[in-house]
Scaffold this motif. Sequence first.
Motif, short mmCIF file in Angstrom:
data_model
loop_
_atom_site.label_atom_id
_atom_site.label_comp_id
_atom_site.label_asym_id
_atom_site.label_seq_id
_atom_site.Cartn_x
_atom_site.Cartn_y
_atom_site.Cartn_z
N TYR A 256 -43.30 -31.59 11.51
CA TYR A 256 -44.55 -31.83 10.79
C TYR A 256 -45.74 -31.15 11.46
O TYR A 256 -46.89 -31.53 11.21
N GLY A 257 -45.48 -30.15 12.27
CA GLY A 257 -46.56 -29.37 12.85
C GLY A 257 -47.15 -29.93 14.12
O GLY A 257 -48.12 -29.37 14.64
N ARG A 258 -46.57 -31.01 14.66
CA ARG A 258 -47.03 -31.54 15.95
C ARG A 258 -46.55 -30.60 17.06
O ARG A 258 -45.36 -30.34 17.18
N VAL A 259 -47.48 -30.10 17.86
CA VAL A 259 -47.14 -29.14 18.90
C VAL A 259 -46.33 -29.84 20.00
O VAL A 259 -46.74 -30.88 20.53
N LYS A 260 -45.19 -29.27 20.33
CA LYS A 260 -44.32 -29.88 21.34
C LYS A 260 -44.99 -29.84 22.71
O LYS A 260 -45.58 -28.84 23.11
N GLY A 261 -44.89 -30.96 23.42
CA GLY A 261 -45.43 -31.06 24.76
C GLY A 261 -46.75 -31.79 24.84
O GLY A 261 -47.17 -32.18 25.94
N TYR A 262 -47.41 -32.01 23.68
CA TYR A 262 -48.73 -32.63 23.70
C TYR A 262 -48.92 -33.55 22.49
O TYR A 262 -48.52 -33.19 21.37
N LYS A 263 -49.53 -34.67 22.72
CA LYS A 263 -49.81 -35.63 21.65
C LYS A 263 -51.14 -35.28 20.98
O LYS A 263 -52.09 -34.84 21.63
N ASN A 264 -51.17 -35.49 19.66
CA ASN A 264 -52.39 -35.29 18.86
C ASN A 264 -52.86 -33.84 18.81
O ASN A 264 -54.04 -33.57 18.61
N LEU A 265 -51.94 -32.91 18.98
CA LEU A 265 -52.22 -31.48 18.86
C LEU A 265 -51.32 -30.92 17.77
O LEU A 265 -50.10 -31.11 17.82
N TYR A 266 -51.92 -30.23 16.79
CA TYR A 266 -51.18 -29.85 15.58
C TYR A 266 -51.46 -28.40 15.20
O TYR A 266 -52.55 -27.88 15.44
N VAL A 267 -50.49 -27.76 14.55
CA VAL A 267 -50.68 -26.47 13.88
C VAL A 267 -50.54 -26.70 12.39
O VAL A 267 -49.63 -27.41 11.94
N THR A 268 -51.43 -26.08 11.60
CA THR A 268 -51.48 -26.39 10.18
C THR A 268 -51.68 -25.15 9.31
O THR A 268 -52.33 -25.22 8.28
N ASP A 269 -51.13 -24.02 9.73
CA ASP A 269 -51.38 -22.77 9.00
C ASP A 269 -50.11 -21.93 8.90
O ASP A 269 -49.00 -22.43 9.12
N GLY A 270 -50.25 -20.65 8.61
CA GLY A 270 -49.11 -19.77 8.42
C GLY A 270 -48.31 -19.51 9.68
O GLY A 270 -47.21 -18.94 9.60
N SER A 271 -48.82 -19.93 10.84
CA SER A 271 -48.06 -19.82 12.08
C SER A 271 -46.74 -20.57 11.99
O SER A 271 -45.78 -20.23 12.69
N LEU A 272 -46.69 -21.59 11.15
CA LEU A 272 -45.50 -22.45 11.06
C LEU A 272 -44.33 -21.79 10.35
O LEU A 272 -43.18 -22.20 10.51
N ILE A 273 -44.60 -20.76 9.55
CA ILE A 273 -43.56 -20.14 8.71
C ILE A 273 -42.95 -18.96 9.46
O ILE A 273 -43.67 -18.04 9.86
N PRO A 274 -41.65 -18.93 9.65
CA PRO A 274 -41.02 -17.93 10.52
C PRO A 274 -40.92 -16.53 9.91
O PRO A 274 -39.85 -16.06 9.56
N GLY A 275 -42.06 -15.89 9.78
CA GLY A 275 -42.10 -14.46 9.53
C GLY A 275 -41.95 -13.97 8.11
O GLY A 275 -42.27 -12.82 7.80
N SER A 276 -41.44 -14.82 7.20
CA SER A 276 -41.15 -14.36 5.84
C SER A 276 -41.07 -15.55 4.90
O SER A 276 -40.54 -16.60 5.26
N ILE A 277 -41.58 -15.36 3.67
CA ILE A 277 -41.42 -16.39 2.64
C ILE A 277 -41.13 -15.77 1.29
O ILE A 277 -40.89 -16.46 0.30
N GLY A 278 -41.14 -14.44 1.18
CA GLY A 278 -40.67 -13.75 -0.02
C GLY A 278 -41.68 -13.53 -1.11
O GLY A 278 -41.41 -12.78 -2.05
N VAL A 279 -42.85 -14.16 -1.02
CA VAL A 279 -43.93 -13.99 -1.99
C VAL A 279 -45.24 -14.11 -1.22
O VAL A 279 -45.26 -14.37 -0.02
N ASN A 280 -46.36 -13.94 -1.92
CA ASN A 280 -47.65 -14.20 -1.29
C ASN A 280 -47.64 -15.62 -0.74
O ASN A 280 -47.32 -16.57 -1.46
N PRO A 281 -48.01 -15.83 0.53
CA PRO A 281 -47.68 -17.10 1.18
C PRO A 281 -48.69 -18.23 1.05
O PRO A 281 -48.39 -19.35 1.48
#
Length: 542
Positions: free
Chosen positions: A494-519
């Motif tokens: 769910y985007g919680r950054v590993k190693g730290y509490k209450n730290l999150y990623v919420t953007d295209g960084s989460l998608i591993p390089g490809s999604i096949g259409v405009n993302p």
Amino acid sequence: MEQHLSRRRLLGLTALSAAALAGGTTIGAPRALAADRADGTAFVPAVVIGTGYGAAVSALRLGEAGVRTVMLEMGQLWNQPGPDGNVFAGMLKPDKRSSWFKNRTEAPLGSFLWLDLANRDIDPYAGVLDRVNFDQMSVYVGRGVGGGSLVNGGMAVAPKRSYFEEVLPRVDSAEMYDRYFPRANSMLRVNHIDNGWFESTEWYKFARVSRDQAQKAGLGTVHVPNVYDFDHMRREAAGEAPRSALAGEVIYGNNHGKQSLDKTYLAAALGTGKVTIETLHQARTIRQQKDGTYLLTVEQRDADGRLLATKEISCRHLFLGAGSLGSTELLLRARETGTLPNLSSEIGAGWGPNGNIMTARANHVWNPTGANQSSIPALGIDDWDNPQNPVFAEIAPMPAGLETWVSLYLAITKNPERGTFAYDAATDRAALRWTRDQNTPAVNAAKSLFDRINRANTTMYRYDLFGKQVKAFSDDFTYHPLGGCVLGRATDDYGRVKGYKNLYVTDGSLIPGSIGVNPFVTITALAERNIERVIRQDVTAP
């Protein structure tokens, strides 16, 4: 619910207008960053870095939950007209508003007959479009309140469900396609072009020509929904509304017609009364304090780049929504300089350009594409089910204001190659490890598709459109940077950054390089899914 959202949007739009009139950098509650602590630092319960798709979703839902939230945006608010009466510069005659601290514009279509006709010398300024140049790859990103929504073509496409499941196997696809994609489309105000108007208007002749040629090769096309208001476009054509899409505007912003994030999610977020946006504020460093809160060092600059202040802001919950490049760089810097030493080694990995390849074909003189072309794409060639070379190709416009006989495309391919970001201490920046050779699978896939079209129509490629080199495929830039903080690897599911509490990623960084259409619709829907869980379990839980 819709009534509440409409009211919030209206309140938010009022706040945006008031901020523009005031001429300041704060949008919303003016005391959001007042010094709350004995050491003089400001404290807010939540900080969201960035104002793009994932950031905007997170801020809205936090505001609805009653959480006081500050958004930090390194670009400026784009709703104040310039000397020409327009907010954004035009594509054919760009000025300093077009580009982020450049001496010359850097348009993706770099030449015509090998002549650089599209670019202009400009003064360095906090403009709306940035091209971040690495050794062998460049990345286009939006700068301003609304991020990439200000400068993209607005194509609101959900990926093929089977491919979504392949890319993000740990995410419940049924939940995404039944709940979160529809929610994202509704909030983004996605709409569809009227087919009758599409078939009859001169402004989409270029798309119909490409469709007919694709059909001769046995390929199918699909209409693509958009966040540009197609009803507004029809009124543009009838002379009943000011022109934007029909005036060639897109890569440097649309002055009318587009439902960018400042008119949708961000307006609604500001309308909660709990969200403040600080513009021309760039987060530089993150560290965790002894009480578990996060302390940010933030630089405030003016639109000419002068440093005005360096601030420290602390928060309990920190959401990174600065995009694939920005969020990844912040975390890499924190890990490698020791301010967040427990970050995963997966930070920086899994980056890709979504298989972006641009190409163009030369049509026969008896098959013109039209001097008048809408700048907003509305059709794509869908060959994603091809087992050897899946491709989804946007039929792109070339609104030059004259007949060119050119069919232009942005092909999205399934390239398995991935790049990695590494921290460069000498520059204090993230460097991308990616070679041009890694784009060979993408070029080959695009070539396979367009070779078929050329054979079926006895046409050929254009070799003069991508700079001084003689080449048919532009493989050195992307509009769709993805990865760097991959879901389930650098973060939990769910985007919680590993190693730290209450730290999150919420953007295209989460998608591993490809999604096949405009993302951007996928980024938005994934952010809706993630923030719902985070608010319930982390933010408002007793």
